[in-house]
Design an enzyme around this catalytic site. Structure first.
Site, short mmCIF file in Angstrom:
data_model
loop_
_atom_site.label_atom_id
_atom_site.label_comp_id
_atom_site.label_asym_id
_atom_site.label_seq_id
_atom_site.Cartn_x
_atom_site.Cartn_y
_atom_site.Cartn_z
N ALA A 67 0.88 -1.17 0.00
CA ALA A 67 0.00 0.00 0.00
C ALA A 67 0.91 1.22 0.00
O ALA A 67 2.08 1.14 0.42
CB ALA A 67 -0.86 -0.03 1.25
N GLY A 112 0.69 -5.12 0.78
CA GLY A 112 -0.49 -5.19 -0.09
C GLY A 112 -0.18 -5.76 -1.46
O GLY A 112 -1.07 -6.29 -2.13
N GLU A 115 -0.29 -9.43 -0.96
CA GLU A 115 -1.72 -9.75 -0.78
C GLU A 115 -2.45 -9.75 -2.12
O GLU A 115 -3.32 -10.58 -2.38
CB GLU A 115 -2.37 -8.75 0.18
CG GLU A 115 -1.82 -8.89 1.60
CD GLU A 115 -2.38 -7.82 2.53
OE1 GLU A 115 -2.06 -6.63 2.35
OE2 GLU A 115 -3.15 -8.18 3.43
N GLU A 135 4.36 -5.52 7.11
CA GLU A 135 3.51 -4.57 7.82
C GLU A 135 3.90 -4.41 9.29
O GLU A 135 3.83 -3.33 9.86
CB GLU A 135 2.03 -5.02 7.76
CG GLU A 135 1.38 -4.81 6.41
CD GLU A 135 1.53 -5.99 5.47
OE1 GLU A 135 2.41 -6.85 5.70
OE2 GLU A 135 0.77 -6.06 4.48
#
Ligand code: CO8
Length: 261
Positions: A67, A112, A115, A135
């Site tokens: 992200a 992300g 993911e 993270e």
């Protein structure tokens, strides 16, 4: 389709190649990119001219480095939940697409980004790719489904280790852990492999393709009885023209001509 700033879209035969292109930020997922991915993936199921999708990142360095951390200064306890839910919804849309989606991982797939790759149906990596869920180094946890999909793919023990240590693993290790299906020498050979797989699948009966994806997803959906989903999907296939055609073609020793009905 509206103008896309962060994605490059190319159609090769009936395969859609979606490239995330924010190279200066290592293709990190900012809000705008998530919106654009949502736009693109919302239109694929209804487009009969698309038989499969390859999702990749621009350049040689990153698939997606996570992200966009530069947007994190505005994140708090309240909007953090809705941001995670919004990302989860998009990634689930990808996972539930009725056409196969291959993540072609051309470099870092972190946070992300890892993911996103895990939400795709198949992952293929270039040998220099690196995977990880860092993270915890930022004091957060994966918010786009990583705790769930990593556990399913590599098993609980390894998932806990990877998420708690934030260790990055290379493509060979990702292959050993069954996080990726193939490791390729170069970006070109990775794209060739992805196209080879999708070109094979695109000859199959489209309704059965979608229902296999549905049924396999059901294994992982809480509250859903996977066996029931599979039986329902199986009976649906039995009612299609393609089922009749496939059976007939076998008996007549010819190639089936599937029409998606
Ligand atoms: N977000 C924004 N910018 C990034 C990101 C990112 N995730 N990753 C890299 N960049 C930028 C860098 O800031 C840098 O920009 P600039 O040139 O303007 O300084 C540029 O990309 C190049 O990066 P580096 O100079 O750091 O390149 P290196 O080769 O030294 O390092 C790494 C590459 C190892 C990939 C390093 O960039 C890195 O560690 N990046 C961050 C990886 C990370 O922590 N990702 C996880 C983010 S958190 C997340 O994804 C949570 C998802 C769920 C969110 C739920 C909603 C809130």
């Amino acid at each position: 389709m509206e103008e896309l700033k962060n994605l490059h879209i190319e159609k090769r035969d009936e395969i859609l190649i979606v490239t995330i292109q924010r190279e200066p930020a290592l293709n990190a997922l900012n809000r705008e990119t998530l919106d654009e991915l949502d736009t693109v993936f919302s239109e694929i199921d209804d487009d009969p001219s698309i038989k499969g999708v390859i999702l990749t990142g621009a350049g040689e360095k990153a698939f997606v480095a996570g992200a966009d951390i530069k947007e994190f200064s505005q994140v708090n306890e309240v909007n953090g939940r809705s941001m995670a839910e919004r990302g989860q919804e998009l990634f689930e849309k990808i996972e539930r697409l009725s056409k196969p989606v291959i993540a072609a991982v051309n470099g870092f797939a972190l946070g992300g980004g890892c993911e996103l790759a895990m939400a795709c149906h198949i992952r293929i990596a270039v040998k220099t790719a690196k995977f990880g869920q860092p993270e915890i180094n930022l004091g957060i946890i994966p918010g786009y489904g990583g705790t769930q999909r990593m556990t399913r793919l590599v098993g609980k023990g390894k998932a806990i280790e990877l998420l708690l240590t934030a260790d990055m693993i290379d493509a060979e290790e990702a292959y050993r852990l069954r996080l990726v299906n193939y490791v390729c020498e170069s970006k070109d050979s990775m794209m060739d492999k992805a196209l080879e797989i999708l070109n094979k699948i695109k000859e199959k009966a489209p309704i059965a393709v979608g229902l296999i994806i549905d049924s396999i997803n059901a294994v992982h959906t809480s509250g859903e009885n996977g066996y029931q989903t599979e039986a329902n999907a199986f009976s649906k296939c039995c009612g299609t023209q393609d089922f009749k055609e496939g059976t007939q073609a076998f008996l007549e020793k010819r190639k089936p001509n599937f029409i998606g009905e």
